[in-house]
Design a protein around this motif. Structure first.
Motif, PDB file in Angstrom:
ATOM      1  N   THR A  16       0.834  -1.203   0.000  1.00  0.00           N
ATOM      2  CA  THR A  16       0.000   0.000   0.000  1.00  0.00           C
ATOM      3  C   THR A  16       0.866   1.250   0.000  1.00  0.00           C
ATOM      4  O   THR A  16       0.587   2.209  -0.733  1.00  0.00           O
ATOM      5  CB  THR A  16      -0.937   0.009   1.231  1.00  0.00           C
ATOM      6  OG1 THR A  16      -1.787  -1.133   1.154  1.00  0.00           O
ATOM      7  CG2 THR A  16      -1.769   1.272   1.287  1.00  0.00           C
ATOM      8  N   GLN A  17       1.920   1.241   0.792  1.00  0.00           N
ATOM      9  CA  GLN A  17       2.819   2.396   0.828  1.00  0.00           C
ATOM     10  C   GLN A  17       3.471   2.612  -0.535  1.00  0.00           C
ATOM     11  O   GLN A  17       3.623   3.748  -0.993  1.00  0.00           O
ATOM     12  CB  GLN A  17       3.884   2.224   1.919  1.00  0.00           C
ATOM     13  CG  GLN A  17       3.321   2.204   3.326  1.00  0.00           C
ATOM     14  CD  GLN A  17       2.440   3.390   3.611  1.00  0.00           C
ATOM     15  OE1 GLN A  17       2.859   4.534   3.492  1.00  0.00           O
ATOM     16  NE2 GLN A  17       1.193   3.131   3.959  1.00  0.00           N
ATOM     17  N   GLY A  18       3.845   1.523  -1.197  1.00  0.00           N
ATOM     18  CA  GLY A  18       4.406   1.637  -2.543  1.00  0.00           C
ATOM     19  C   GLY A  18       3.419   2.241  -3.517  1.00  0.00           C
ATOM     20  O   GLY A  18       3.775   3.077  -4.357  1.00  0.00           O
ATOM     21  N   THR A  19       2.157   1.867  -3.397  1.00  0.00           N
ATOM     22  CA  THR A  19       1.111   2.426  -4.251  1.00  0.00           C
ATOM     23  C   THR A  19       0.936   3.918  -3.989  1.00  0.00           C
ATOM     24  O   THR A  19       0.790   4.709  -4.925  1.00  0.00           O
ATOM     25  CB  THR A  19      -0.220   1.674  -4.029  1.00  0.00           C
ATOM     26  OG1 THR A  19      -0.019   0.300  -4.362  1.00  0.00           O
ATOM     27  CG2 THR A  19      -1.337   2.247  -4.868  1.00  0.00           C
ATOM     28  N   VAL A  20       0.972   4.305  -2.740  1.00  0.00           N
ATOM     29  CA  VAL A  20       0.856   5.730  -2.386  1.00  0.00           C
ATOM     30  C   VAL A  20       2.027   6.513  -2.975  1.00  0.00           C
ATOM     31  O   VAL A  20       1.849   7.584  -3.562  1.00  0.00           O
ATOM     32  CB  VAL A  20       0.782   5.913  -0.855  1.00  0.00           C
ATOM     33  CG1 VAL A  20       0.917   7.374  -0.470  1.00  0.00           C
ATOM     34  CG2 VAL A  20      -0.512   5.336  -0.315  1.00  0.00           C
ATOM     35  N   PRO A  81      11.393  -4.994  -0.861  1.00  0.00           N
ATOM     36  CA  PRO A  81      11.950  -6.317  -0.606  1.00  0.00           C
ATOM     37  C   PRO A  81      11.134  -7.076   0.450  1.00  0.00           C
ATOM     38  O   PRO A  81      10.503  -6.463   1.310  1.00  0.00           O
ATOM     39  CB  PRO A  81      13.365  -6.038  -0.105  1.00  0.00           C
ATOM     40  CG  PRO A  81      13.485  -4.588   0.075  1.00  0.00           C
ATOM     41  CD  PRO A  81      12.253  -3.928  -0.427  1.00  0.00           C
ATOM     42  N   GLN A  82      11.127  -8.368   0.364  1.00  0.00           N
ATOM     43  CA  GLN A  82      10.362  -9.191   1.307  1.00  0.00           C
ATOM     44  C   GLN A  82      11.034  -9.318   2.669  1.00  0.00           C
ATOM     45  O   GLN A  82      10.371  -9.590   3.660  1.00  0.00           O
ATOM     46  CB  GLN A  82      10.160 -10.593   0.706  1.00  0.00           C
ATOM     47  CG  GLN A  82       9.344 -10.592  -0.558  1.00  0.00           C
ATOM     48  CD  GLN A  82       7.938 -10.075  -0.330  1.00  0.00           C
ATOM     49  OE1 GLN A  82       7.277 -10.449   0.626  1.00  0.00           O
ATOM     50  NE2 GLN A  82       7.487  -9.193  -1.207  1.00  0.00           N
ATOM     51  N   ASP A  83      12.338  -9.121   2.732  1.00  0.00           N
ATOM     52  CA  ASP A  83      13.063  -9.386   3.972  1.00  0.00           C
ATOM     53  C   ASP A  83      13.401  -8.136   4.787  1.00  0.00           C
ATOM     54  O   ASP A  83      14.203  -8.193   5.708  1.00  0.00           O
ATOM     55  CB  ASP A  83      14.344 -10.158   3.654  1.00  0.00           C
ATOM     56  CG  ASP A  83      15.247  -9.402   2.701  1.00  0.00           C
ATOM     57  OD1 ASP A  83      14.771  -8.464   2.041  1.00  0.00           O
ATOM     58  OD2 ASP A  83      16.428  -9.762   2.603  1.00  0.00           O
ATOM     59  N   THR A  84      12.790  -7.009   4.449  1.00  0.00           N
ATOM     60  CA  THR A  84      13.067  -5.775   5.188  1.00  0.00           C
ATOM     61  C   THR A  84      11.825  -4.900   5.191  1.00  0.00           C
ATOM     62  O   THR A  84      10.910  -5.114   4.408  1.00  0.00           O
ATOM     63  CB  THR A  84      14.255  -5.008   4.554  1.00  0.00           C
ATOM     64  OG1 THR A  84      14.452  -3.791   5.267  1.00  0.00           O
ATOM     65  CG2 THR A  84      14.031  -4.707   3.104  1.00  0.00           C
ATOM     66  N   ARG A  85      11.814  -3.941   6.055  1.00  0.00           N
ATOM     67  CA  ARG A  85      10.699  -3.000   6.127  1.00  0.00           C
ATOM     68  C   ARG A  85      11.091  -1.637   5.565  1.00  0.00           C
ATOM     69  O   ARG A  85      10.530  -0.619   5.927  1.00  0.00           O
ATOM     70  CB  ARG A  85      10.215  -2.856   7.564  1.00  0.00           C
ATOM     71  CG  ARG A  85       9.643  -4.126   8.109  1.00  0.00           C
ATOM     72  CD  ARG A  85       9.149  -3.954   9.499  1.00  0.00           C
ATOM     73  NE  ARG A  85       8.658  -5.222  10.001  1.00  0.00           N
ATOM     74  CZ  ARG A  85       8.269  -5.415  11.228  1.00  0.00           C
ATOM     75  NH1 ARG A  85       8.309  -4.434  12.091  1.00  0.00           N
ATOM     76  NH2 ARG A  85       7.841  -6.587  11.600  1.00  0.00           N
ATOM     77  N   VAL A  86      12.052  -1.641   4.685  1.00  0.00           N
ATOM     78  CA  VAL A  86      12.536  -0.410   4.060  1.00  0.00           C
ATOM     79  C   VAL A  86      12.155  -0.432   2.579  1.00  0.00           C
ATOM     80  O   VAL A  86      12.491  -1.377   1.867  1.00  0.00           O
ATOM     81  CB  VAL A  86      14.066  -0.268   4.212  1.00  0.00           C
ATOM     82  CG1 VAL A  86      14.563   0.969   3.501  1.00  0.00           C
ATOM     83  CG2 VAL A  86      14.458  -0.246   5.688  1.00  0.00           C
ATOM     84  N   ILE A  87      11.464   0.615   2.143  1.00  0.00           N
ATOM     85  CA  ILE A  87      11.068   0.724   0.744  1.00  0.00           C
ATOM     86  C   ILE A  87      12.110   1.561   0.020  1.00  0.00           C
ATOM     87  O   ILE A  87      12.413   2.676   0.437  1.00  0.00           O
ATOM     88  CB  ILE A  87       9.683   1.387   0.610  1.00  0.00           C
ATOM     89  CG1 ILE A  87       8.614   0.515   1.272  1.00  0.00           C
ATOM     90  CG2 ILE A  87       9.341   1.635  -0.860  1.00  0.00           C
ATOM     91  CD1 ILE A  87       7.242   1.144   1.307  1.00  0.00           C
ATOM     92  N   GLY A  88      12.656   1.020  -1.050  1.00  0.00           N
ATOM     93  CA  GLY A  88      13.577   1.780  -1.885  1.00  0.00           C
ATOM     94  C   GLY A  88      12.791   2.611  -2.889  1.00  0.00           C
ATOM     95  O   GLY A  88      11.886   2.098  -3.544  1.00  0.00           O
ATOM     96  N   ILE A  89      13.100   3.896  -2.965  1.00  0.00           N
ATOM     97  CA  ILE A  89      12.420   4.785  -3.907  1.00  0.00           C
ATOM     98  C   ILE A  89      13.463   5.318  -4.878  1.00  0.00           C
ATOM     99  O   ILE A  89      14.479   5.870  -4.464  1.00  0.00           O
ATOM    100  CB  ILE A  89      11.740   5.966  -3.181  1.00  0.00           C
ATOM    101  CG1 ILE A  89      10.777   5.453  -2.116  1.00  0.00           C
ATOM    102  CG2 ILE A  89      11.015   6.856  -4.191  1.00  0.00           C
ATOM    103  CD1 ILE A  89      10.245   6.538  -1.213  1.00  0.00           C
ATOM    104  N   ASN A  90      13.198   5.150  -6.171  1.00  0.00           N
ATOM    105  CA  ASN A  90      14.125   5.600  -7.205  1.00  0.00           C
ATOM    106  C   ASN A  90      13.414   6.560  -8.150  1.00  0.00           C
ATOM    107  O   ASN A  90      12.217   6.426  -8.395  1.00  0.00           O
ATOM    108  CB  ASN A  90      14.642   4.406  -8.009  1.00  0.00           C
ATOM    109  CG  ASN A  90      15.299   3.377  -7.131  1.00  0.00           C
ATOM    110  OD1 ASN A  90      16.320   3.629  -6.531  1.00  0.00           O
ATOM    111  ND2 ASN A  90      14.682   2.217  -7.031  1.00  0.00           N
TER     112      ASN A  90
END
Length: 105
Positions: A16-20, A81-90
């Motif tokens: 959801t955060q990625g969609t936002v 990534p599935q193994d972390t709670r950090v979203i990479g934004i590029n």
């Protein structure tokens, strides 16, 4: 991570955060905060001929804003990534100065 997110809901929350992050609304917020609708280097050929005669100033401003948001959205990607709670934004754009400005906002 929001403290109210249950462990079994983390993946959906991150998606959801990625969609936002990649949404039109977020792109418009970036455009407005950086005044990118006024940046002819970002808008390029789309505004090279100036305001079309059939548009009012208000319509032209709205069109430029939407064009800029579209460009921002097309350059943004997220990595969840599935193994972390950090979203990479590029963000990728042909002009490094503009890309730097957007990524630092």
């Amino acid at each position: 991570l929001a403290p109210t997110v249950a462990t079994n809901e983390i993946n959906r929350y991150m998606q959801t955060q990625g969609t936002v992050i990649t949404s039109q609304r977020m792109a418009l917020e970036v455009v407005d905060s950086l005044k990118l609708d006024q940046n002819d280097d970002l808008l390029g050929k789309a505004v090279a001929n100036g305001k079309p005669a059939d548009l009012t100033d208000k319509q032209w401003k709205a069109r430029r804003r939407e064009l800029a948001a579209g460009i921002i959205r097309s350059g943004v990607t997220v990595d969840i990534p599935q193994d972390t709670r950090v979203i990479g934004i590029n963000f990728r754009f042909g002009d490094p100065a503009i890309a730097r400005m957007v990524t630092r906002s």
